[in-house]
Design a protein around this motif. Structure first.
Motif, mmCIF file in Angstrom:
data_model
loop_
_atom_site.group_PDB
_atom_site.id
_atom_site.type_symbol
_atom_site.label_atom_id
_atom_site.label_comp_id
_atom_site.label_asym_id
_atom_site.label_seq_id
_atom_site.Cartn_x
_atom_site.Cartn_y
_atom_site.Cartn_z
ATOM 1 N N GLU A 6 0.843 -1.199 0.000
ATOM 2 C CA GLU A 6 0.000 0.000 0.000
ATOM 3 C C GLU A 6 0.877 1.249 0.000
ATOM 4 N N LYS A 7 1.935 1.191 0.810
ATOM 5 C CA LYS A 7 2.883 2.307 0.894
ATOM 6 C C LYS A 7 3.571 2.531 -0.471
ATOM 7 N N VAL A 8 4.049 1.437 -1.053
ATOM 8 C CA VAL A 8 4.751 1.510 -2.340
ATOM 9 C C VAL A 8 3.836 2.080 -3.419
ATOM 10 N N SER A 9 2.583 1.651 -3.400
ATOM 11 C CA SER A 9 1.629 2.129 -4.387
ATOM 12 C C SER A 9 1.417 3.644 -4.243
ATOM 13 N N THR A 10 1.376 4.120 -2.995
ATOM 14 C CA THR A 10 1.228 5.560 -2.757
ATOM 15 C C THR A 10 2.460 6.332 -3.230
ATOM 16 N N VAL A 11 3.644 5.854 -2.794
ATOM 17 C CA VAL A 11 4.901 6.550 -3.129
ATOM 18 C C VAL A 11 5.119 6.623 -4.642
ATOM 19 N N PHE A 12 4.781 5.527 -5.362
ATOM 20 C CA PHE A 12 5.069 5.460 -6.801
ATOM 21 C C PHE A 12 3.814 5.602 -7.674
ATOM 22 N N ASN A 13 2.740 6.135 -7.128
ATOM 23 C CA ASN A 13 1.518 6.368 -7.901
ATOM 24 C C ASN A 13 1.004 5.140 -8.651
ATOM 25 N N GLY A 14 1.029 3.996 -7.942
ATOM 26 C CA GLY A 14 0.422 2.791 -8.514
ATOM 27 C C GLY A 14 1.229 2.084 -9.586
ATOM 28 N N LYS A 15 2.488 2.538 -9.794
ATOM 29 C CA LYS A 15 3.299 1.907 -10.841
ATOM 30 C C LYS A 15 4.658 1.460 -10.305
ATOM 31 N N LEU A 16 4.981 0.197 -10.547
ATOM 32 C CA LEU A 16 6.257 -0.359 -10.099
ATOM 33 C C LEU A 16 6.900 -1.102 -11.269
ATOM 34 N N ASN A 17 8.142 -0.719 -11.607
ATOM 35 C CA ASN A 17 8.854 -1.409 -12.687
ATOM 36 C C ASN A 17 9.606 -2.641 -12.196
ATOM 37 N N ILE A 18 10.111 -2.562 -10.940
ATOM 38 C CA ILE A 18 11.075 -3.566 -10.481
ATOM 39 C C ILE A 18 10.724 -4.058 -9.079
ATOM 40 N N LEU A 19 10.669 -5.382 -8.901
ATOM 41 C CA LEU A 19 10.504 -5.980 -7.568
ATOM 42 C C LEU A 19 11.685 -6.907 -7.327
ATOM 43 N N ILE A 20 12.483 -6.605 -6.300
ATOM 44 C CA ILE A 20 13.601 -7.476 -5.938
ATOM 45 C C ILE A 20 13.253 -8.179 -4.631
ATOM 46 N N ASN A 21 12.987 -9.479 -4.732
ATOM 47 C CA ASN A 21 12.690 -10.296 -3.557
ATOM 48 C C ASN A 21 14.011 -10.778 -2.967
ATOM 49 N N ASN A 22 14.550 -9.996 -2.024
ATOM 50 C CA ASN A 22 15.882 -10.282 -1.489
ATOM 51 C C ASN A 22 15.860 -10.932 -0.111
ATOM 52 N N VAL A 23 14.852 -10.614 0.705
ATOM 53 C CA VAL A 23 14.854 -11.119 2.091
ATOM 54 C C VAL A 23 14.936 -12.648 2.122
ATOM 55 N N GLY A 24 15.834 -13.132 2.968
ATOM 56 C CA GLY A 24 15.953 -14.566 3.167
ATOM 57 C C GLY A 24 16.860 -14.810 4.355
ATOM 58 N N THR A 25 16.673 -15.942 5.007
ATOM 59 C CA THR A 25 17.523 -16.249 6.155
ATOM 60 C C THR A 25 17.764 -17.754 6.221
ATOM 61 N N ASN A 26 18.532 -18.196 7.198
ATOM 62 C CA ASN A 26 18.837 -19.622 7.271
ATOM 63 C C ASN A 26 19.091 -20.089 8.699
#
Ligand code: NDP
Length: 256
Positions: free
Chosen positions: A77-97
């Motif tokens: 919701e935050k990202v949509s507000t900051v970027f006016n509903g448009k996102l070019n790139i999603l980097i799924n980086n979070v991970g742990t072990n």
């Protein structure tokens, strides 16, 4: 040229305050993208945001535990507000072990690793899909691991989550191609970050890594982020569904 620039593009990088995620935030920002990132530690996040602002990078951030479904919803919701509903790139980086033999994992450890490494990525892709589609040209990159390609003594649950991510990249690449969204996976070998500091500072462990790696050393985080950034560029517009190892030759090394 525009083929080698991210100017005018927007990006979400999960887990950007340290390690590979940090390097990816800087790499994308340097190429001209506006970046939003998240982590669980508000103090460290604000410190990074100040540093990036001082460097002239366009980076915003919010606190989010990527393993929490409601917090992921809030993040998008935050990202949509900051970027006016448009996102070019999603980097799924979070991970742990959690490293241990298979017979020793508790049900809670199994669930935590699945929720953090796999379910978080899956749900963030679902949530980001309308924004990626609306951008006209979307790119998703998963930070996987060579542990999703071959056996490592880093634990079978971790390996299973990373193998699943690689297949998810293949599925989404085909399913969302019609929306002009490309989906790829980057699989690093040992990279100098806080996640594996305790392992690489152990001389015997480091000697083992060096002896199995043709290039004779672990990776720096910015040697992984460069591949991640490349996959997001217009120059990579025909590359989708791939898992690319950034491993100093580790996965092609036979018996030494
Ligand atoms: P680090 O632990 O060094 O950094 C992780 C980053 O993600 C930090 O900014 C951390 O901040 C944030 N983070 C961790 N958990 C969460 C969470 N639940 N919600 C939100 N943010 C979170 O890790 P690396 O940079 O080493 O690893 C990044 C990715 O690369 C992982 O997916 C890992 O599996 C993969 N990888 C790493 C390798 C390596 O050798 N380092 C090799 C192969 C793959 P905070 O803790 O404050 O939330």
């Amino acid at each position: 040229s525009a083929r080698w620039s991210l100017a005018g593009m927007t990006a979400l990088v999960t887990g950007g305050t340290r390690g590979i995620g940090f390097a990816v935030v800087e790499e994308l920002a340097e190429l001209g993208a506006a970046v939003h990132t998240c982590s669980r530690n508000e103090v460290e996040l604000n410190q990074r945001l100040q540093e990036w602002s001082a460097k002239g990078f366009n980076v915003t951030g919010s606190v989010c535990d990527a393993s929490s479904r409601p917090q992921r919803q809030q993040l998008l919701e935050k990202v949509s507000t900051v970027f006016n509903g448009k996102l070019n790139i999603l980097i799924n980086n979070v991970g742990t072990n959690i490293r241990k033999p298979t017979t020793e994992y508790t049900a809670e450890e199994y669930s935590m690793l699945m929720a953090t490494n796999l379910e978080s990525c899956y749900h963030l892709c679902q949530l980001a899909h309308p924004l990626l589609k609306a951008s006209g040209a979307g790119s998703i990159v998963f930070i996987s691991s060579v542990a999703g390609l071959v056996h490592l003594f880093s634990g079978s649950v971790y390996g299973a989550t990373k193998g699943a991510i690689n297949q998810l990249a293949r599925n989404l690449a085909c399913e969302w191609a019609k929306d002009n969204i490309r989906v790829n996976s980057v699989a690093p070998w040992y990279t100098k970050t806080s996640l594996v500091e305790h392992l690489l500072s152990d001389k015997q462990f480091m000697d083992g890594v060096v002896s199995r790696t043709p290039l004779g050393r672990p990776a720096e985080a910015n040697e992984v982020s460069s591949m991640v950034a490349f996959l997001c560029l217009p120059a990579a517009s025909y590359i989708t569904g791939q898992t690319i190892a950034v491993d100093g030759g580790f996965t092609v090394n036979g018996f030494p």
